[in-house]
Design an enzyme around this catalytic site. Sequence first.
Site, short mmCIF file in Angstrom:
data_model
loop_
_atom_site.label_atom_id
_atom_site.label_comp_id
_atom_site.label_asym_id
_atom_site.label_seq_id
_atom_site.Cartn_x
_atom_site.Cartn_y
_atom_site.Cartn_z
N ASP A 160 20.12 7.33 23.05
CA ASP A 160 19.61 8.52 23.08
C ASP A 160 20.36 9.61 23.52
OD1 ASP A 160 19.32 7.13 25.78
OD2 ASP A 160 18.37 9.14 26.25
N HIS A 474 21.08 0.48 17.94
CA HIS A 474 19.93 1.51 18.13
C HIS A 474 20.81 2.76 18.86
CE1 HIS A 474 16.01 3.02 19.40
NE2 HIS A 474 16.48 3.37 20.27
N ASP A 503 20.39 -7.61 14.69
CA ASP A 503 21.21 -6.54 14.43
C ASP A 503 20.06 -5.69 13.53
OD1 ASP A 503 23.13 -4.63 13.87
OD2 ASP A 503 24.20 -5.99 12.50
N GLU A 512 20.86 -1.79 21.37
CA GLU A 512 21.17 -0.48 21.86
C GLU A 512 22.68 -0.38 22.45
OE1 GLU A 512 19.43 3.51 24.00
OE2 GLU A 512 18.54 1.59 24.41
#
Length: 530
Positions: A160, A474, A503, A512
């Site tokens: 993120d 991710h 994956d 991630e």
Amino acid sequence: MSQVYSQNASFHFNTIGYLPNQAKVAGISGAFEKFEIVNQQTMKTVFKGKAQGPFEQDNFDSKVWLADFSKLKKAGSYQIKLDNGQVSPTFVVSDDVYNHAFTTSMRAFYLWRCGTNVSGEYNGITYQHDVCHANDGYLDYIGQPGVQKDGTGGWHDAGDHGKYVVNASITVGLMFYAWEHFNDKLIAWDFNLPETAPGYPQYLKELKWETDWLLKMQYPDGSGRVSHKLTRTNFSGMIMPDDDDEKRYFTEWSSAATAGFVGMMAQAARYFEPYDKVYAQKCLDAAKLSYKFLAENPEHQRFNQGDFRTGGYQSHDADDRLWAAAEMWETTGDALYLNDFEARMKEIDVKVDENWDWGNIKNMGVFTYVLSKREGRNVQLLEQLKTEIVNVADAIVIKSNEDIYRRPLGKTFYWGCNGTVARQVLNLQVANMLNPKSEYKQTALNAIHHLFGSNSYARSFVTGLGHNPPMFPHDRRSSADGIEAPWPGYIVGGGTKANDWVDVEASYSTNEVAINWQAALVYALAGFIQ
């Protein structure tokens, strides 16, 4: 390098390669009796050996045979060829075999930069985004609705685009340890970075990008409190950083974030001082202010998520305060901080951890204290800590040797455990400084081998590096940029069980990327570059 190999057998080994004088063992899930090592330049056989095994382990359902070619020490590119005709991916033996992986993994932090445009070429592909999050951030949640304060800079935290002080603590801490332990190699290393800190070595230049942002996370009221994070109220979709234009806020403070800030700023003051005395003093002044606030407010202040759904990073502050005291003492020599550290340490039963991450950074305080050259430490406590560091390292060696893939964390799996496998290298390197043993270095290399293919999946866990690396991490940039190959050099978290890594982009619990794991990878590799 040749990419011709058989996929009928899985070759579980470090597909980046090996240092000439260290052990070289491949696990192979498929029966064979003999093998040979073939030089890819001459196509001549340079080593022959016999299979060992089969071996089994209760958390894996396959048998593994071993091919030991440790006696191969001549530099070159090679493949393993089995007597049944199956052939491995190519690997390299050389003194500088980890240099490229180290540079790529460290440059991943540059590519994580927030508040600026970034651009880098890798394997002929340009990865880039424009200036992002230029409006960071707003003070609505610390009592000033609608007021904006400069919070630009730093690194995006993970998959993120948020920025979190608690996770920065273990990240910056480990990266400064790499500088402390290996700066003879790092001081002139070229990462091809833009000029953002004139006069600094490039390695420290990248860390300063983060500390510049961290300095902005202290409350504007001069109290010394530090906001826990700077994020949106909820995660964005899978979009590029420069397309993420929702308001982002400084959150309320927490004592863990404030103490971690003290530790990072004390380190920054120490390591930046030779290059910028004014900035180093600014870091130290900030650290002293926040330390004073913590001393006057000894209660644990938990972060209140409230409206926020971004990463919580909830952590008790005891370990952070301990680390803060150690770094303040090491930077200043002031007995106030030494007494604080030693008093806290004496209250702790398990003083050194084998398995640790952002939620418990006690080890960093212990390592700084033990490796210090300063006088005045409690002799009994010092010897106890040295003994425990060595005992924990010995336990890591044993677990690695007992594991079918020589994984230093053994049979323990959880969210982000690949980062811990890399982070255990710090335990091993510190133990090796106190009590040199070849087993510590070899187990540190076993961790690297595991991350680049000596694992049950026979795959690298680092994007763009090694054989069959992750393609779908991710990571919002890798998802949104329209390029097939993901952004390079990033370690993924790994399985939460022995056999559940996938994956797949949506699998944030196993696939991630995150700065705390990345810093551990950088540290692990830094010890073996040339």
